[in-house]
Design a protein around this motif. Structure first.
Motif, PDB file in Angstrom:
ATOM      1  N   UNK A 155      42.099 -17.552  -6.504  1.00 43.65           N
ATOM      2  CA  UNK A 155      42.521 -18.527  -6.664  1.00 43.65           C
ATOM      3  C   UNK A 155      44.144 -18.227  -5.940  1.00 43.65           C
ATOM      4  N   UNK A 156      44.908 -16.723  -6.389  1.00 37.63           N
ATOM      5  CA  UNK A 156      46.010 -16.555  -5.741  1.00 37.63           C
ATOM      6  C   UNK A 156      46.136 -16.347  -3.943  1.00 37.63           C
ATOM      7  N   UNK A 157      44.883 -16.132  -3.555  1.00 34.55           N
ATOM      8  CA  UNK A 157      44.783 -16.305  -2.153  1.00 34.55           C
ATOM      9  C   UNK A 157      45.051 -17.348  -1.445  1.00 34.55           C
ATOM     10  N   UNK A 158      43.984 -19.019  -2.277  1.00 36.25           N
ATOM     11  CA  UNK A 158      44.154 -20.215  -2.186  1.00 36.25           C
ATOM     12  C   UNK A 158      45.653 -20.545  -1.665  1.00 36.25           C
ATOM     13  N   UNK A 159      46.424 -20.270  -2.610  1.00 34.41           N
ATOM     14  CA  UNK A 159      47.504 -21.307  -2.944  1.00 34.41           C
ATOM     15  C   UNK A 159      48.693 -20.017  -2.270  1.00 34.41           C
ATOM     16  N   UNK A 160      48.239 -18.459  -1.759  1.00 31.84           N
ATOM     17  CA  UNK A 160      49.230 -18.129  -0.397  1.00 31.84           C
ATOM     18  C   UNK A 160      49.118 -19.011   0.956  1.00 31.84           C
ATOM     19  N   UNK A 161      47.147 -18.830   0.771  1.00 34.52           N
ATOM     20  CA  UNK A 161      47.284 -19.294   2.129  1.00 34.52           C
ATOM     21  C   UNK A 161      47.544 -20.460   2.246  1.00 34.52           C
ATOM     22  N   UNK A 162      47.818 -21.603   0.866  1.00 32.04           N
ATOM     23  CA  UNK A 162      48.337 -23.827   1.169  1.00 32.04           C
ATOM     24  C   UNK A 162      50.065 -23.371   2.093  1.00 32.04           C
ATOM     25  N   UNK A 163      50.129 -22.832   1.088  1.00 28.19           N
ATOM     26  CA  UNK A 163      52.072 -22.841   1.590  1.00 28.19           C
ATOM     27  C   UNK A 163      52.067 -21.794   2.267  1.00 28.19           C
TER      28      UNK A 163
END
Length: 110
Positions: free
Chosen positions: A9-17
């Motif tokens: 989930x953290x990786x998805x948030x970082x990638x999206x930002x």
């Protein structure tokens, strides 16, 4: 298992930002080009003229208009995409392992 989900989930948030921040200036210019009126000479504005006008009137901040909603949107999509991909990957792998174990039991190897 919970830690893995949190990392994903953290990786998805970082990638999206990151993708939202990096692509927003292009989206702002694209949108300005799409709604640009034809000039007095009958010509539509060019990429260069729209970019120059945006920078001259609003400065660098003009390229970041709407960046927060875009980053939130892409972060949510990124999180959903990474989570769904990892879930499906685990399910297909688990399925293969179960199938292999079943075959081994039938063959008397397990």
């Amino acid at each position: 298992n919970g830690l893995v989900a949190a990392v994903q989930a953290g990786a998805g948030v970082c990638a999206g930002f990151t993708s939202g921040l990096l692509t927003n200036p292009f989206d702002v210019v694209k949108t300005r080009l799409q709604v640009a009126a034809v000039g007095a000479d009958g010509m539509k504005p060019t990429l260069r003229s729209v970019t120059r006008a945006l920078y001259e009137t609003e400065g660098f901040k003009g390229f970041l208009r709407g960046v927060a909603p875009r980053m939130i949107n892409t972060a949510l999509w990124g999180t959903c995409m990474v989570s769904a991909y990892e879930f499906l990957k685990r399910m297909s792998t688990r399925s293969d392992e179960e199938q292999l174990l079943h075959v081994q039991r039938k063959a008397g190897l397990a």
